[in-house]
Design a protein around this motif. Structure first.
Motif, short mmCIF file in Angstrom:
data_model
loop_
_atom_site.label_atom_id
_atom_site.label_comp_id
_atom_site.label_asym_id
_atom_site.label_seq_id
_atom_site.Cartn_x
_atom_site.Cartn_y
_atom_site.Cartn_z
N UNK A 1 9.30 -0.18 9.82
CA UNK A 1 8.48 -0.39 8.62
C UNK A 1 9.40 -0.58 7.42
N UNK A 2 9.15 -1.56 6.63
CA UNK A 2 9.97 -1.80 5.46
C UNK A 2 9.63 -0.81 4.38
N UNK A 3 10.52 -0.69 3.41
CA UNK A 3 10.30 0.26 2.33
C UNK A 3 9.06 -0.09 1.53
N UNK A 4 8.83 -1.40 1.33
CA UNK A 4 7.69 -1.77 0.52
C UNK A 4 6.37 -1.42 1.20
N UNK A 5 6.31 -1.59 2.51
CA UNK A 5 5.08 -1.21 3.20
C UNK A 5 4.90 0.29 3.17
N UNK A 6 5.98 1.01 3.42
CA UNK A 6 5.89 2.47 3.43
C UNK A 6 5.48 3.01 2.09
N UNK A 7 5.86 2.32 1.00
CA UNK A 7 5.60 2.86 -0.32
C UNK A 7 4.27 2.43 -0.88
N UNK A 8 3.54 1.58 -0.22
CA UNK A 8 2.23 1.15 -0.71
C UNK A 8 1.19 2.17 -0.33
N UNK A 9 0.64 2.93 -1.31
CA UNK A 9 -0.19 4.06 -0.98
C UNK A 9 -1.62 3.72 -0.63
N UNK A 10 -2.16 2.55 -1.01
CA UNK A 10 -3.56 2.26 -0.75
C UNK A 10 -3.70 1.70 0.66
N UNK A 11 -4.53 2.36 1.45
CA UNK A 11 -4.63 1.99 2.86
C UNK A 11 -5.72 1.01 3.19
N UNK A 12 -6.23 0.27 2.21
CA UNK A 12 -7.36 -0.62 2.47
C UNK A 12 -7.02 -1.69 3.50
N UNK A 13 -5.73 -2.11 3.56
CA UNK A 13 -5.34 -3.18 4.47
C UNK A 13 -4.34 -2.69 5.52
N UNK A 433 5.05 7.03 0.35
CA UNK A 433 5.90 6.70 -0.79
C UNK A 433 7.38 6.65 -0.42
N UNK A 434 7.75 7.19 0.72
CA UNK A 434 9.18 7.32 1.02
C UNK A 434 9.73 6.06 1.67
N UNK A 435 11.04 5.93 1.58
CA UNK A 435 11.75 4.85 2.27
C UNK A 435 12.06 5.30 3.70
N UNK A 436 11.95 4.41 4.69
CA UNK A 436 12.29 4.80 6.06
C UNK A 436 13.77 5.13 6.23
N UNK A 437 14.60 4.75 5.27
CA UNK A 437 16.02 5.06 5.33
C UNK A 437 16.29 6.54 5.03
N UNK A 438 15.45 7.13 4.16
CA UNK A 438 15.66 8.53 3.73
C UNK A 438 14.35 9.32 3.85
N UNK A 439 13.71 9.34 4.99
CA UNK A 439 12.38 9.96 5.07
C UNK A 439 12.38 11.45 4.77
N UNK A 440 13.32 12.20 5.38
CA UNK A 440 13.31 13.65 5.20
C UNK A 440 13.64 14.06 3.79
N UNK A 441 14.70 13.47 3.23
CA UNK A 441 15.15 13.87 1.89
C UNK A 441 14.14 13.46 0.82
N UNK A 442 13.64 12.22 0.89
CA UNK A 442 12.69 11.78 -0.13
C UNK A 442 11.36 12.51 -0.02
N UNK A 443 10.92 12.79 1.20
CA UNK A 443 9.68 13.57 1.32
C UNK A 443 9.88 14.99 0.78
N UNK A 444 11.05 15.57 1.05
CA UNK A 444 11.34 16.90 0.52
C UNK A 444 11.31 16.89 -1.01
#
Length: 503
Positions: A1-13, A433-444
């Motif tokens: 998953x790209x960062x932009x998709x991961x960071x898009x919070x609205x799940x309508x699509x 909202x997080x990037x797949x590159x830094x999931x643990x740290x950014x979520x923390x």
């Protein structure tokens, strides 16, 4: 998953995604249970214990600041992504290695709290509660990073988050109800010992699991060496915490602070500092080239990346997440002292924290997970904020109603349902909202920052309650949680900046 998709919070699509396997759901049910048991013991159960020992409500409020420790988990979260626990990690992998170390720390900290349960020395009580909070938070950091790696999309996150929160909230309920009931029958020492044993049960289950790499050998040697090294690390952390705590307490007393000091203005001023610091730093971060985060040291790259990706929009996002869990945190701070002040017995509180809370919390988490997976995120967040506000306002009714088991159980049920629903939705939102590159740290970072303002105010809850009473306190806390809705027209339009290079 790209960062932009991961960071898009609205799940309508949101794109269809396969349901996570049952073993993954079972794993996160277990991990949620492991983290939920100790959390209640340094939070709600501890405030009730202090109230039963006649500790002043302002001092009880100060103990709520222990829950600030998880807010700063982003400080040591990069260590969990970068380093492994010797012994444990060699056989079971990095994530499980940290989880096993954390469970040992949780067990020993809770045993120490058991043998200081008379609360004759409040600094000692605070020391062991802080250590319990530290190891509980470390467990959550490892588990959260693993969860986001296993389930990168919103549709996949819904079921896993629901399973994790079922385990977490059922454990909180089991800890609250079980500990209070044991305390009613015996004393607080036996209550903490019982929960310490229960919290340690997942450790042998993890030790019996398959190695990270198929065919790996040396399970017994890894277990023995990992345990010895973990005990040494736990001792070092305990000593460092004691020294830092002694220095901080001496400084506070030397500055003239006491239970009579009005800390509310000071707390509010401190709460503004992170936003001021971010506003100062953002212009420079925004001007960085796209590949700048990838070239930075691993300790700071995740934070620079998220600020670079969202730019100035990160300020309203962080303001929104700060308000969204306000009601949940403030309810947990003073609900049990309120029940004690209203004259309810430990047996009645045990039932409210047990069967009633468990059923209603599980229902709330299920509804919240369903909302997060099926509805546009905007709608799901609105439903969660409203449920949280009602979960606070119901305690105003309890305070004025004639004390009865029915009143207590209804109030506890509404509270647990509302905050369970809100929590499930919120975890999915943050995960997107997080990037797949830094999931643990950014979520923390995001989940920690979300609780900074609520827990700062929570520490001043006793002082606020003395000024406006229990009714005014819960009217205010519910209103603050509801106020998160007014950020949504701005927050839901936020889109990440494309082009970040992750190396």
């Amino acid at each position: 998953m790209s960062a932009s998709i991961a960071a898009t919070p609205d799940g309508a699509q949101a794109q269809p995604a396969p349901r996570p396997p049952m073993r993954t759901l079972g794993l996160y049910l277990l991990l949620g249970f492991s983290a939920g048991l100790p959390f209640y013991m340094f939070n709600a159960v501890l405030t009730l214990r202090l109230a039963r020992h006649g500790v002043d409500i302002v001092i009880i409020g100060f103990f709520a600041w222990i829950a600030l420790l998880p807010t700063f988990k982003f400080v040591w979260a990069p260590l969990l992504d970068r380093y492994s626990v010797p012994g444990f990690s060699r056989f079971w992998g990095r994530r499980r290695g940290w989880i096993m170390l954390s469970q040992l720390g949780i067990f020993l900290s809770m045993v120490a709290m058991a043998f200081t349960s008379s609360d004759q020395s409040l600094p000692l009580t605070a020391l062991f509660a802080i250590l319990l909070a530290f190891w509980t938070t470390t467990l959550e950091v490892a588990a959260d990073g693993w969860r986001i790696e296993l389930a990168p999309t919103q549709a996949q996150q819904g079921p896993i988050v629901a399973a994790n929160l079922w385990g977490y909230r059922s454990a909180m309920v089991a800890a609250g109800s079980g500990a209070v009931l044991v305390a009613a029958w015996a004393d607080w020492t036996w209550a903490y010992l019982a929960i310490a044993i229960a919290a340690f049960l997942p450790f042998p289950m993890l030790a019996a699991m398959r190695p990270e790499q198929p065919g790996a050998t040396g399970r017994i040697r890894a277990l023995a060496s990992g345990t010895l090294i973990s005990l040494a690390l736990i001792a070092i952390v305990g000593l460092a915490t004691a020294l830092i705590g002694w220095a901080a307490l001496s400084a506070v007393q030397g500055a003239g602070f006491s239970a009579q000091t009005n800390v509310t203005p000071i707390v509010l001023a401190i709460a503004l500092l992170p936003f001021v610091a971010l506003a100062i730093a953002l212009p420079r971060i925004r001007r960085l080239p796209a590949d700048a985060p990838a070239k930075m040291p691993g300790f700071i790259a995740p934070y620079v990346e998220i600020f670079w990706r969202f730019g100035y929009a990160v300020l309203p996002v962080l303001a929104f997440v700060s308000f969204y869990r306000m009601g949940d945190v403030l309810t947990l701070t003073l609900s049990h002292p309120l029940w004690n002040a209203a004259g309810y017995s430990l047996e009645q509180i045990s039932v409210a924290d047990g069967i009633v809370a468990l059923a209603c919390s599980m229902a709330g988490v299920a509804v919240g997970g369903l909302c997060a997976a099926r509805l546009p995120m905007t709608v799901a967040l609105i439903i969660g904020a409203c449920a949280s506000a009602v979960g606070n306002w119901v305690f105003v009714w309890l305070w004025y109603a004639e004390p009865s088991a029915f009143v207590l159980y209804v109030a506890a049920g509404v509270d647990q349902f509302g905050h369970g629903l809100e929590g499930a939705v919120f975890v999915v939102y943050l995960s997107m909202l997080v990037s797949p590159r830094y999931p643990g740290t950014q979520y923390a970072f995001l989940s920690g920052f979300a609780f900074l303002l609520p827990r700062l105010i929570g520490g001043a809850a006793g002082a606020i309650q003395k000024q406006i009473g229990y009714d005014g306190f819960f009217i205010l806390s519910g209103a603050l949680s509801f106020a998160a809705i007014f950020f949504l027209p701005i927050v839901m339009r936020v889109r990440p900046r494309a082009g970040a290079v992750h190396g």
